[in-house]
Write a protein that holds these residues in place. Structure first.
Motif, PDB file in Angstrom:
ATOM      1  N   ARG A 146       8.025  31.780 -21.532  1.00  0.00           N
ATOM      2  CA  ARG A 146       8.703  30.738 -22.305  1.00  0.00           C
ATOM      3  C   ARG A 146      10.046  31.283 -22.800  1.00  0.00           C
ATOM      4  O   ARG A 146      10.202  32.475 -23.050  1.00  0.00           O
ATOM      5  N   ARG A 147      10.976  30.389 -22.915  1.00  0.00           N
ATOM      6  CA  ARG A 147      12.296  30.704 -23.460  1.00  0.00           C
ATOM      7  C   ARG A 147      12.599  29.663 -24.516  1.00  0.00           C
ATOM      8  O   ARG A 147      12.825  28.494 -24.210  1.00  0.00           O
ATOM      9  N   GLY A 148      12.528  30.087 -25.762  1.00  0.00           N
ATOM     10  CA  GLY A 148      12.796  29.190 -26.873  1.00  0.00           C
ATOM     11  C   GLY A 148      14.084  29.568 -27.570  1.00  0.00           C
ATOM     12  O   GLY A 148      14.785  30.509 -27.176  1.00  0.00           O
ATOM     13  N   ALA A 149      14.408  28.831 -28.620  1.00  0.00           N
ATOM     14  CA  ALA A 149      15.638  29.101 -29.358  1.00  0.00           C
ATOM     15  C   ALA A 149      15.411  28.861 -30.846  1.00  0.00           C
ATOM     16  O   ALA A 149      14.708  27.927 -31.243  1.00  0.00           O
ATOM     17  N   TYR A 150      16.002  29.736 -31.647  1.00  0.00           N
ATOM     18  CA  TYR A 150      16.027  29.568 -33.100  1.00  0.00           C
ATOM     19  C   TYR A 150      17.440  29.180 -33.511  1.00  0.00           C
ATOM     20  O   TYR A 150      18.424  29.527 -32.839  1.00  0.00           O
ATOM     21  N   GLU A 151      17.544  28.513 -34.630  1.00  0.00           N
ATOM     22  CA  GLU A 151      18.868  28.198 -35.163  1.00  0.00           C
ATOM     23  C   GLU A 151      18.809  28.128 -36.680  1.00  0.00           C
ATOM     24  O   GLU A 151      17.815  27.691 -37.267  1.00  0.00           O
ATOM     25  N   ALA A 152      19.889  28.606 -37.285  1.00  0.00           N
ATOM     26  CA  ALA A 152      20.016  28.567 -38.745  1.00  0.00           C
ATOM     27  C   ALA A 152      21.481  28.796 -39.092  1.00  0.00           C
ATOM     28  O   ALA A 152      22.153  29.648 -38.480  1.00  0.00           O
ATOM     29  N   ASN A 153      21.976  28.022 -40.053  1.00  0.00           N
ATOM     30  CA  ASN A 153      23.364  28.176 -40.513  1.00  0.00           C
ATOM     31  C   ASN A 153      24.358  28.142 -39.356  1.00  0.00           C
ATOM     32  O   ASN A 153      25.286  28.957 -39.273  1.00  0.00           O
ATOM     33  N   ASN A 154      24.152  27.206 -38.445  1.00  0.00           N
ATOM     34  CA  ASN A 154      25.047  27.021 -37.297  1.00  0.00           C
ATOM     35  C   ASN A 154      25.052  28.202 -36.330  1.00  0.00           C
ATOM     36  O   ASN A 154      25.985  28.342 -35.534  1.00  0.00           O
ATOM     37  N   HIS A 155      24.043  29.049 -36.398  1.00  0.00           N
ATOM     38  CA  HIS A 155      23.918  30.163 -35.462  1.00  0.00           C
ATOM     39  C   HIS A 155      22.624  29.996 -34.662  1.00  0.00           C
ATOM     40  O   HIS A 155      21.655  29.398 -35.117  1.00  0.00           O
ATOM     41  N   ARG A 156      22.645  30.555 -33.489  1.00  0.00           N
ATOM     42  CA  ARG A 156      21.538  30.361 -32.559  1.00  0.00           C
ATOM     43  C   ARG A 156      21.164  31.692 -31.913  1.00  0.00           C
ATOM     44  O   ARG A 156      22.033  32.495 -31.587  1.00  0.00           O
ATOM     45  N   TRP A 157      19.872  31.936 -31.752  1.00  0.00           N
ATOM     46  CA  TRP A 157      19.405  33.108 -31.024  1.00  0.00           C
ATOM     47  C   TRP A 157      18.184  32.717 -30.203  1.00  0.00           C
ATOM     48  O   TRP A 157      17.585  31.664 -30.405  1.00  0.00           O
ATOM     49  N   LEU A 158      17.846  33.566 -29.240  1.00  0.00           N
ATOM     50  CA  LEU A 158      16.830  33.205 -28.248  1.00  0.00           C
ATOM     51  C   LEU A 158      15.522  33.945 -28.464  1.00  0.00           C
ATOM     52  O   LEU A 158      15.486  35.044 -29.033  1.00  0.00           O
ATOM     53  N   GLU A 159      14.456  33.347 -27.948  1.00  0.00           N
ATOM     54  CA  GLU A 159      13.141  33.989 -27.896  1.00  0.00           C
ATOM     55  C   GLU A 159      12.687  34.019 -26.444  1.00  0.00           C
ATOM     56  O   GLU A 159      12.722  32.998 -25.747  1.00  0.00           O
ATOM     57  N   LEU A 160      12.280  35.206 -25.991  1.00  0.00           N
ATOM     58  CA  LEU A 160      11.680  35.369 -24.665  1.00  0.00           C
ATOM     59  C   LEU A 160      10.249  35.828 -24.877  1.00  0.00           C
ATOM     60  O   LEU A 160      10.011  36.924 -25.404  1.00  0.00           O
ATOM     61  N   TYR A 191      13.112  25.976 -34.842  1.00  0.00           N
ATOM     62  CA  TYR A 191      12.669  26.559 -33.577  1.00  0.00           C
ATOM     63  C   TYR A 191      12.457  25.477 -32.546  1.00  0.00           C
ATOM     64  O   TYR A 191      11.738  24.502 -32.787  1.00  0.00           O
ATOM     65  N   CYS A 192      13.091  25.630 -31.380  1.00  0.00           N
ATOM     66  CA  CYS A 192      12.892  24.723 -30.242  1.00  0.00           C
ATOM     67  C   CYS A 192      12.135  25.475 -29.165  1.00  0.00           C
ATOM     68  O   CYS A 192      12.638  26.465 -28.621  1.00  0.00           O
ATOM     69  N   GLU A 193      10.956  25.016 -28.845  1.00  0.00           N
ATOM     70  CA  GLU A 193      10.086  25.746 -27.932  1.00  0.00           C
ATOM     71  C   GLU A 193      10.721  25.941 -26.561  1.00  0.00           C
ATOM     72  O   GLU A 193      10.576  27.001 -25.950  1.00  0.00           O
ATOM     73  N   THR A 197      13.871  18.224 -30.846  1.00  0.00           N
ATOM     74  CA  THR A 197      14.052  18.378 -32.286  1.00  0.00           C
ATOM     75  C   THR A 197      13.446  19.703 -32.745  1.00  0.00           C
ATOM     76  O   THR A 197      12.277  19.984 -32.443  1.00  0.00           O
ATOM     77  N   PRO A 198      14.210  20.540 -33.444  1.00  0.00           N
ATOM     78  CA  PRO A 198      13.670  21.834 -33.878  1.00  0.00           C
ATOM     79  C   PRO A 198      12.496  21.667 -34.837  1.00  0.00           C
ATOM     80  O   PRO A 198      12.467  20.765 -35.678  1.00  0.00           O
ATOM     81  N   GLU A 199      11.540  22.549 -34.699  1.00  0.00           N
ATOM     82  CA  GLU A 199      10.424  22.627 -35.654  1.00  0.00           C
ATOM     83  C   GLU A 199      10.858  23.511 -36.817  1.00  0.00           C
ATOM     84  O   GLU A 199      11.355  24.618 -36.619  1.00  0.00           O
ATOM     85  N   GLY A 200      10.688  23.019 -38.028  1.00  0.00           N
ATOM     86  CA  GLY A 200      11.122  23.776 -39.194  1.00  0.00           C
ATOM     87  C   GLY A 200      10.081  24.798 -39.630  1.00  0.00           C
ATOM     88  O   GLY A 200       8.882  24.545 -39.575  1.00  0.00           O
ATOM     89  N   LEU A 201      10.549  25.964 -40.032  1.00  0.00           N
ATOM     90  CA  LEU A 201       9.686  26.972 -40.626  1.00  0.00           C
ATOM     91  C   LEU A 201      10.512  27.810 -41.579  1.00  0.00           C
ATOM     92  O   LEU A 201      11.747  27.810 -41.530  1.00  0.00           O
ATOM     93  N   TYR A 202       9.812  28.523 -42.458  1.00  0.00           N
ATOM     94  CA  TYR A 202      10.493  29.394 -43.408  1.00  0.00           C
ATOM     95  C   TYR A 202      10.194  30.842 -43.037  1.00  0.00           C
ATOM     96  O   TYR A 202       9.047  31.182 -42.719  1.00  0.00           O
ATOM     97  N   ARG A 203      11.232  31.683 -43.074  1.00  0.00           N
ATOM     98  CA  ARG A 203      11.051  33.086 -42.703  1.00  0.00           C
ATOM     99  C   ARG A 203      11.636  34.005 -43.781  1.00  0.00           C
ATOM    100  O   ARG A 203      12.786  33.838 -44.193  1.00  0.00           O
ATOM    101  N   TRP A 204      10.816  34.975 -44.191  1.00  0.00           N
ATOM    102  CA  TRP A 204      11.265  36.067 -45.052  1.00  0.00           C
ATOM    103  C   TRP A 204      11.382  37.321 -44.180  1.00  0.00           C
ATOM    104  O   TRP A 204      10.528  37.575 -43.326  1.00  0.00           O
ATOM    105  N   VAL A 205      12.413  38.103 -44.402  1.00  0.00           N
ATOM    106  CA  VAL A 205      12.625  39.323 -43.621  1.00  0.00           C
ATOM    107  C   VAL A 205      12.683  40.524 -44.560  1.00  0.00           C
ATOM    108  O   VAL A 205      13.446  40.521 -45.537  1.00  0.00           O
ATOM    109  N   PHE A 206      11.861  41.533 -44.244  1.00  0.00           N
ATOM    110  CA  PHE A 206      11.869  42.805 -44.976  1.00  0.00           C
ATOM    111  C   PHE A 206      12.176  43.926 -43.979  1.00  0.00           C
ATOM    112  O   PHE A 206      11.660  43.930 -42.857  1.00  0.00           O
ATOM    113  N   ILE A 207      13.001  44.885 -44.405  1.00  0.00           N
ATOM    114  CA  ILE A 207      13.423  45.980 -43.535  1.00  0.00           C
ATOM    115  C   ILE A 207      12.781  47.282 -43.992  1.00  0.00           C
ATOM    116  O   ILE A 207      12.776  47.614 -45.189  1.00  0.00           O
TER     117      ILE A 207
END
Length: 219
Positions: free
Chosen positions: A80-94, A166-168, A173-183
């Motif tokens: 699958r090749r999906g796509a994320y988007e937030a704040n007018n930016h886009r990145w891919l999922e493989l 997230y677009c599968e 239409t993107p599916e909405g989700l909330y993400r927290w990131v810790f480094i």
């Protein structure tokens, strides 16, 4: 008169000797051997089958050097090749299957080119991070970079939290989700804490990968 004749004969003989010195016994003029060609370093041709991760499509093969648990290469087909988007930016999922478990890459080009691998199939809970759902909501409200959680005997620093789409299949239409990131402190790993509507919190480990360790081949 005799002297002149002798001088003429001697001159003729000298010319004959000089001509003989520059000719081979067979009468063919000698030549200086040509210098051997200077060997050129071998140039490895670019593999026409190898792709940039951003251009990978379903059916292509991803190979990550030394990324398996036993330090062998981790190979999986892109299913699958999906796509994320937030704040007018886009990145891919493989995403694909490796030895019976789902793995994926997230491929970014902004704010910098990088690839994160979600290759660990551990199902981590908020309890293991020592936090509650209310605390996660508080982290989001405060956006405080001094916040930390503990996991795997490591300290993880809060980086950000936001709603993403997230677009599968990159469409619709993107599916909405909330993400927290810790480094991870002094490390290359990330903790992604995600919440989809109607689903419990999910936590996944991600690792920053060196793009030089990743090869992608057209099927």
């Amino acid at each position: 008169m005799i002297t002149a004749i002798l001088l003429t004969l001697l001159g003729t003989a000298l010319v004959a000797v000089l001509l003989a010195m520059v000719r081979s016994p067979s009468g063919i003029a000698l030549s200086v051997p040509a210098a051997p060609p200077v060997p050129q370093p071998a140039v490895r041709p670019a593999d026409p089958m190898e792709l940039d991760a951003w251009d990978a499509k379903p059916g292509d093969i991803v190979s990550i050097e030394g990324a398996a648990a036993d330090f062998s290469d981790l190979d999986f087909p892109v299913q699958r090749r999906g796509a994320y988007e937030a704040n007018n930016h886009r990145w891919l999922e493989l995403g694909g299957d490796y030895r019976g478990r789902q793995v994926r890459l997230e491929v970014y080009r902004y704010p910098q080119a990088q690839i994160l691998g979600l290759l660990d199939d551990r199902n981590i809970t908020l309890l293991e991070l020592g936090v509650t759902e209310d605390q996660m909501a508080d982290f989001d409200a405060r956006q405080d970079p001094s916040v930390t959680v503990s996991y795997d005997s490591k300290t993880w620093h809060y980086e950000s939290s936001r709603e993403i789409g997230y677009c599968e299949n990159e469409h619709g239409t993107p599916e909405g989700l909330y993400r927290w990131v810790f480094i991870e402190q002094n490390g290359s790993r990330r903790l992604f804490v995600e919440k989809r509507e109607g689903e419990p919190f999910g936590v996944r480990l991600a690792r920053l990968l060196d793009s030089r360790d990743i090869s992608i081949y057209r099927a």
